[in-house]
Design a protein around this motif. Structure first.
Motif, short mmCIF file in Angstrom:
data_model
loop_
_atom_site.label_atom_id
_atom_site.label_comp_id
_atom_site.label_asym_id
_atom_site.label_seq_id
_atom_site.Cartn_x
_atom_site.Cartn_y
_atom_site.Cartn_z
N SER A 48 21.30 -46.32 133.73
CA SER A 48 20.38 -45.41 133.24
C SER A 48 21.01 -44.75 132.15
N ARG A 49 20.33 -44.19 131.16
CA ARG A 49 20.80 -43.84 129.80
C ARG A 49 21.51 -42.40 130.13
N GLN A 50 21.10 -41.57 131.38
CA GLN A 50 21.72 -40.38 131.64
C GLN A 50 23.06 -40.76 132.18
N ALA A 51 23.14 -41.77 133.02
CA ALA A 51 24.47 -41.80 133.97
C ALA A 51 25.54 -42.33 132.83
N LEU A 52 25.15 -43.00 131.62
CA LEU A 52 26.19 -43.52 130.67
C LEU A 52 26.67 -42.49 130.28
N GLY A 53 26.08 -41.15 129.89
CA GLY A 53 26.73 -40.03 129.72
C GLY A 53 27.78 -39.16 130.62
N GLN A 54 27.65 -39.56 131.97
CA GLN A 54 28.42 -38.97 132.92
C GLN A 54 29.73 -39.33 133.02
N ASN A 55 30.63 -38.31 132.85
CA ASN A 55 32.10 -38.76 133.05
C ASN A 55 32.52 -39.36 134.50
N GLU A 56 31.52 -38.71 135.30
CA GLU A 56 32.12 -39.39 136.96
C GLU A 56 31.77 -40.63 136.82
N LEU A 57 30.91 -41.16 136.37
CA LEU A 57 30.55 -42.60 136.70
C LEU A 57 31.73 -43.53 135.75
N SER A 58 32.08 -42.78 134.46
CA SER A 58 32.99 -43.50 133.77
C SER A 58 34.28 -43.55 134.42
N GLY A 59 34.52 -42.16 135.02
CA GLY A 59 35.93 -42.01 135.58
C GLY A 59 36.10 -43.11 136.83
N VAL A 100 14.02 -31.08 139.61
CA VAL A 100 15.25 -31.80 140.67
C VAL A 100 15.99 -32.63 139.86
N LEU A 101 17.40 -32.13 139.43
CA LEU A 101 18.26 -32.79 138.76
C LEU A 101 19.36 -33.23 139.37
N ILE A 102 20.01 -34.34 139.07
CA ILE A 102 20.91 -34.87 139.64
C ILE A 102 22.19 -34.55 138.97
N GLU A 103 23.34 -34.07 139.70
CA GLU A 103 24.62 -33.80 139.03
C GLU A 103 25.48 -34.89 138.73
N PRO A 104 26.35 -34.72 137.73
CA PRO A 104 26.50 -33.55 136.86
C PRO A 104 25.83 -33.45 135.78
N GLY A 105 25.47 -32.24 135.44
CA GLY A 105 24.52 -31.87 134.33
C GLY A 105 24.59 -30.31 133.92
N ASP A 106 24.17 -30.08 132.94
CA ASP A 106 24.44 -28.63 132.29
C ASP A 106 23.35 -27.91 132.95
N ILE A 107 23.56 -26.93 133.84
CA ILE A 107 22.17 -26.26 134.44
C ILE A 107 22.50 -24.54 134.30
N THR A 108 23.56 -24.14 133.53
CA THR A 108 24.00 -22.92 133.51
C THR A 108 22.96 -21.93 132.79
N LYS A 109 22.03 -22.64 132.23
CA LYS A 109 20.98 -21.73 131.69
C LYS A 109 19.61 -21.54 132.52
N TYR A 110 19.94 -22.22 133.70
CA TYR A 110 18.88 -22.06 134.82
C TYR A 110 19.18 -21.39 136.05
N ASP A 111 18.36 -20.85 136.90
CA ASP A 111 18.68 -20.42 138.21
C ASP A 111 18.42 -21.56 139.06
N TYR A 112 19.21 -21.84 140.04
CA TYR A 112 19.07 -22.92 140.66
C TYR A 112 19.53 -22.78 142.30
N MET A 113 19.47 -23.80 142.96
CA MET A 113 19.94 -23.92 144.33
C MET A 113 20.39 -25.55 144.71
N ARG A 114 21.33 -25.66 145.30
CA ARG A 114 21.89 -26.99 145.45
C ARG A 114 21.01 -27.46 146.68
N LEU A 115 20.61 -28.71 146.77
CA LEU A 115 19.87 -29.18 147.74
C LEU A 115 20.65 -29.97 148.73
N PRO A 116 20.60 -29.77 150.10
CA PRO A 116 21.38 -30.29 151.13
C PRO A 116 21.11 -32.01 151.20
#
Length: 297
Positions: free
Chosen positions: A195-206, A145-161
């Motif tokens: 969080s270390r992950q959030a630091l790399g998210q353009n959405e948060l810096s934006g 279970v991953l929080i967007e944004p993130g690179d999930i192109t190499k996986y099959d996935y479903m967005r959770l509601p």
């Protein structure tokens, strides 16, 4: 490398003595010592420092310990999948994810699945996106279970509601606690835990916009529990997702959402062309059924 030898190696690493490992493995000390020497020769690396009372791992030995444990876990899991009865459906499902309220939806799926298949066991792994995807890629997890944004192109996935809300965790006696929501300017120059992950998210810096150059991150974290202790002790303000820390009742902490509102959507991912066990297939079908029901409401 044979699985048997890797088990020998892990036993010595655990017991820190040849004699103790030999006893736990029910083999003789000379046999165990010879197997370890042959392993070192095979790898061309020294794995142990042999002292008078105990053996310790070299850096190469510590690296092999991590890899060997992953190999043994995967082998044991594969064997268990093949031993699962065709009459009584059982088995194991391995799910990883960060701290998010969306895990309640996963819990609903697990509960419904186990009502019908009580012999299925679920193993949860908590970690940030990097740790989850690493274990997913190594075959140690079935789903992540991953929080967007993130690179999930190499996986099959479903967005959770489900969506989590970004905000600020702070002490109740903080000057910002009187505000109903927190704007970027209010955080300018303040000590932040992020969080270390959030630091790399353009959405948060934006979201910070022009105040981004004044963001003062004094500490990073990967899971919020320990970060909340830091906030309570006055280290600073934690940027985090809502509903992960208890801020009700007598809690010394409170949470305020960001303004403008910033949400994080979530996906459940799995490897493309997976070698799913029957238990994992059942979990995925149960999840798809639940999401279809929610779409119909």
């Amino acid at each position: 490398m044979e699985l048997r030898v890797l088990r020998y190696f892990l036993a010595v690493a655990r017991e820190e003595t040849i004699s103790g490992a030999a006893e736990s493995l029910h083999v003789t000390q000379p046999t165990l010592s010879r197997q370890l020497m042959e392993l070192e020769e095979q790898l061309g690396k020294k794995l142990f420092i042999r002292g008078s009372r105990r053996v310790t791992l070299t850096d190469e030995g510590a690296f092999l310990r991590k890899r060997a444990q992953e190999i043994i876990d995967l082998a044991d899991r594969t064997e268990a999948d093949f031993k699962t009865s065709d009459v009584i459906v059982g088995g194991d499902v391995y799910i990883g994810g960060g701290e998010t309220e969306a895990m309640r939806l996963i819990a609903r799926v697990i509960r419904k699945m186990r009502e019908r298949y009580p012999n299925i066991r679920v193993h949860l792994f908590s970690g940030n996106a990097e740790a989850v995807t690493e274990r997913l890629d190594r075959g140690l997890l079935d789903f992540g279970v991953l929080i967007e944004p993130g690179d999930i192109t190499k996986y099959d996935y479903m967005r959770l509601p489900a969506a989590d809300t970004w905000g600020v965790l702070m002490r109740r006696d903080s000057p910002l606690a009187v505000l109903p929501a927190i704007e970027a300017e209010a955080l300018r120059g303040l000590p932040l835990l992020c969080s270390r992950q959030a630091l790399g998210q353009n959405e948060l810096s934006g979201w910070f916009g022009s105040a981004a150059d004044k963001v003062n991150v004094v500490m990073t974290y990967n899971l919020i529990y320990n970060a909340a202790l830091m906030v309570e002790e006055g280290i600073g303000y934690a940027l985090c997702l809502d509903r992960l820390v208890n801020t009700t009742g007598d809690s010394a902490l409170c949470f305020r959402p960001l303004k403008p509102r910033l949400e994080a959507h979530l996906d459940i991912v799995w490897k493309k062309h997976p070698a799913f066990s029957r238990a994992s297939e059942i979990f995925l079908k149960q999840l798809q059924a639940l999401l279809t029901e929610d779409d119909g409401e």
